[in-house]
Design a protein around this motif. Structure first.
Motif, PDB file in Angstrom:
ATOM      1  N   UNK A   1       0.782  -1.389   0.027  1.00 19.56           N
ATOM      2  CA  UNK A   1       0.362   0.088  -0.010  1.00 19.56           C
ATOM      3  C   UNK A   1       0.850   1.204  -0.369  1.00 19.56           C
ATOM      4  N   UNK A   2       1.866   1.322   0.841  1.00 15.62           N
ATOM      5  CA  UNK A   2       3.140   2.922   0.997  1.00 15.62           C
ATOM      6  C   UNK A   2       3.446   2.755  -0.456  1.00 15.62           C
ATOM      7  N   UNK A   3       3.675   1.790  -0.697  1.00 14.76           N
ATOM      8  CA  UNK A   3       4.658   1.435  -2.409  1.00 14.76           C
ATOM      9  C   UNK A   3       3.451   2.508  -3.480  1.00 14.76           C
ATOM     10  N   UNK A   4       2.669   2.478  -3.927  1.00 12.58           N
ATOM     11  CA  UNK A   4       1.264   1.872  -4.511  1.00 12.58           C
ATOM     12  C   UNK A   4       0.744   3.788  -3.929  1.00 12.58           C
ATOM     13  N   UNK A   5       0.774   4.085  -2.849  1.00 17.76           N
ATOM     14  CA  UNK A   5       0.470   6.081  -2.346  1.00 17.76           C
ATOM     15  C   UNK A   5       1.900   6.382  -3.052  1.00 17.76           C
ATOM     16  N   UNK A   6       3.004   5.194  -2.672  1.00 17.67           N
ATOM     17  CA  UNK A   6       4.024   7.109  -3.274  1.00 17.67           C
ATOM     18  C   UNK A   6       4.217   7.306  -4.559  1.00 17.67           C
ATOM     19  N   UNK A   7       3.516   6.520  -5.359  1.00 13.42           N
ATOM     20  CA  UNK A   7       3.674   6.606  -7.291  1.00 13.42           C
ATOM     21  C   UNK A   7       2.471   7.428  -7.776  1.00 13.42           C
ATOM     22  N   UNK A   8       1.399   7.574  -6.977  1.00 18.34           N
ATOM     23  CA  UNK A   8       0.243   8.772  -6.966  1.00 18.34           C
ATOM     24  C   UNK A   8       0.389   9.723  -6.188  1.00 18.34           C
ATOM     25  N   UNK A   9       1.526   9.767  -5.249  1.00 17.73           N
ATOM     26  CA  UNK A   9       1.321  11.130  -4.949  1.00 17.73           C
ATOM     27  C   UNK A   9       2.082  12.573  -6.263  1.00 17.73           C
ATOM     28  N   UNK A  10       0.972  14.057  -5.639  1.00 10.35           N
ATOM     29  CA  UNK A  10       1.054  14.363  -6.862  1.00 10.35           C
ATOM     30  C   UNK A  10       3.350  15.147  -6.878  1.00 10.35           C
ATOM     31  N   UNK A  11       3.579  15.158  -8.114  1.00 11.02           N
ATOM     32  CA  UNK A  11       4.563  15.410  -7.918  1.00 11.02           C
ATOM     33  C   UNK A  11       5.341  16.667  -7.928  1.00 11.02           C
ATOM     34  N   UNK A  12       5.302  17.119  -7.064  1.00  7.63           N
ATOM     35  CA  UNK A  12       5.175  18.711  -6.166  1.00  7.63           C
ATOM     36  C   UNK A  12       6.293  19.306  -5.534  1.00  7.63           C
ATOM     37  N   UNK A  13       6.788  18.118  -5.486  1.00  8.51           N
ATOM     38  CA  UNK A  13       8.220  18.703  -4.688  1.00  8.51           C
ATOM     39  C   UNK A  13       9.379  18.865  -5.458  1.00  8.51           C
ATOM     40  N   UNK A  14       9.257  18.066  -6.801  1.00 14.46           N
ATOM     41  CA  UNK A  14       9.774  17.819  -8.092  1.00 14.46           C
ATOM     42  C   UNK A  14       9.848  19.241  -9.022  1.00 14.46           C
ATOM     43  N   UNK A  15       8.753  19.689  -8.975  1.00 11.53           N
ATOM     44  CA  UNK A  15       8.590  20.507  -9.160  1.00 11.53           C
ATOM     45  C   UNK A  15       8.874  21.710  -8.843  1.00 11.53           C
ATOM     46  N   UNK A  16       8.611  21.878  -6.853  1.00 11.24           N
ATOM     47  CA  UNK A  16       9.199  22.949  -7.043  1.00 11.24           C
ATOM     48  C   UNK A  16      10.781  23.236  -6.235  1.00 11.24           C
TER      49      UNK A  16
END
Length: 310
Positions: free
Chosen positions: A213-228
């Motif tokens: 569940x943690x691995x799947x959730x990590x793939x679905x987080x918005x890439x806001x950190x990368x954009x910032x």
């Protein structure tokens, strides 16, 4: 050692009240597929197609970087269309049993493995307009046997054509919460392959359900950190460029202060250049004033010639 077939019953269908509930995936963010028993799948009408795929895996005692346990080696394929999937394909039930049809396809892509009904794991109805029931098998091997299959796959008929190569699935998650299984799950999978991978990892107790569940959730987080992070890098670049320009201006002022004669000579040279530019503009203006007269003379000559012709 064959994997235990959790839904492999082919005998007479028990009374409905005695049927245990079929296992489900239960991982948030992954759509559930409808499970059915092998018996139910075999009773589907001729309008249904049957696909059979297999997961080959082996316990792996290795440690990545000497500290991250690998636990298992799980084989998947990079397909011709750039999608990840398991070895296997469609089986024509008019001519083949599920296992015979699967082994025929595996022989083309792997070359040296045969599965039996004991390796059967599950069946699911797929979503979409096509009526397909997806059967899944799992076989546990030794690490040496798995490596032999990897080598054999390179020499199979489909290698470099329908199959680009075998890949191992990383079952660990690194400290950044993305490296390993989360990044692997962010790839594109064909059909039910991603669901079948997660389902097998859960049913065979290869990865704890909460880790899946943690691995799947990590793939679905918005890439806001990368954009910032990208925006911050651009901001640092702008500030760095402005700092360079200020430093350059400061150096020029310092040079002028240290060498006033050179600064005065430079100013005089710039003034001479400006005077020369102004003189060139005046000459160009004078030529422009003379040009209309010439054009008028040509027009008068052309008019006189026209009147003579008339």
């Amino acid at each position: 050692m064959a994997a235990v077939g959790t839904m492999a019953a082919m005998g007479p269908l028990p009374a409905m009240g005695a049927l245990p509930p079929l296992p489900t995936l239960g991982v948030p963010g992954v759509p559930e597929l409808k499970p059915l028993t092998r018996y139910e799948a075999m009773r589907l009408g001729p309008g249904w197609s049957h696909s059979c795929h297999a997961m080959l895996y082996a316990p792996n005692p290795g440690m990545l970087f000497g500290r991250i346990p690998l636990r298992y080696a799980v084989l998947m394929q990079m397909r011709f269309d750039g999608l990840l999937g398991f070895p296997g394909g469609f089986v024509d039930r008019r001519y083949w049993s599920l296992e015979d049809g699967l082994n025929r396809v595996l022989g083309l892509g792997l070359g040296c493995v045969r599965l039996t009904e004991a390796d059967y794991l599950c069946s699911h109805l797929t979503e979409g307009p096509h009526r397909v029931v997806a059967h899944f098998y799992a076989r546990q091997l030794t690490l040496e046997e798995l490596h032999t299959i990897e080598i054999s796959a390179v020499h199979s008929r489909d290698h470099g054509m329908e199959v680009m190569g075998m890949v191992r699935v990383p079952l660990y998650t690194q400290k950044d919460r993305m490296g390993g299984l989360p990044n692997f799950l962010a790839n594109s999978f064909v059909g039910t392959a991603k669901f079948q991978l997660l389902f097998a990892l859960k049913i065979l107790n290869m990865v704890p359900e909460e880790k899946l569940a943690e691995a799947v959730a990590a793939t679905q987080r918005p890439k806001k950190a990368a954009i910032d992070q990208a925006g911050g890098a651009a901001g640092h670049l702008h500030v760095h460029k402005a700092g360079n320009e200020l430093a350059k201006a400061g150096n020029e002022l310092a040079e002028r202060a240290e060498h006033p004669g050179a600064a005065q000579a430079g100013a005089e040279q710039q003034l001479v250049g400006l005077e020369g530019h102004a003189l060139a503009e005046q000459l160009a203006g004078a030529e422009a004033l003379e040009q209309p007269g010439g054009l008028g003379a040509d027009a008068v000559a052309e008019q006189s010639l026209t009147e003579a012709m008339e």
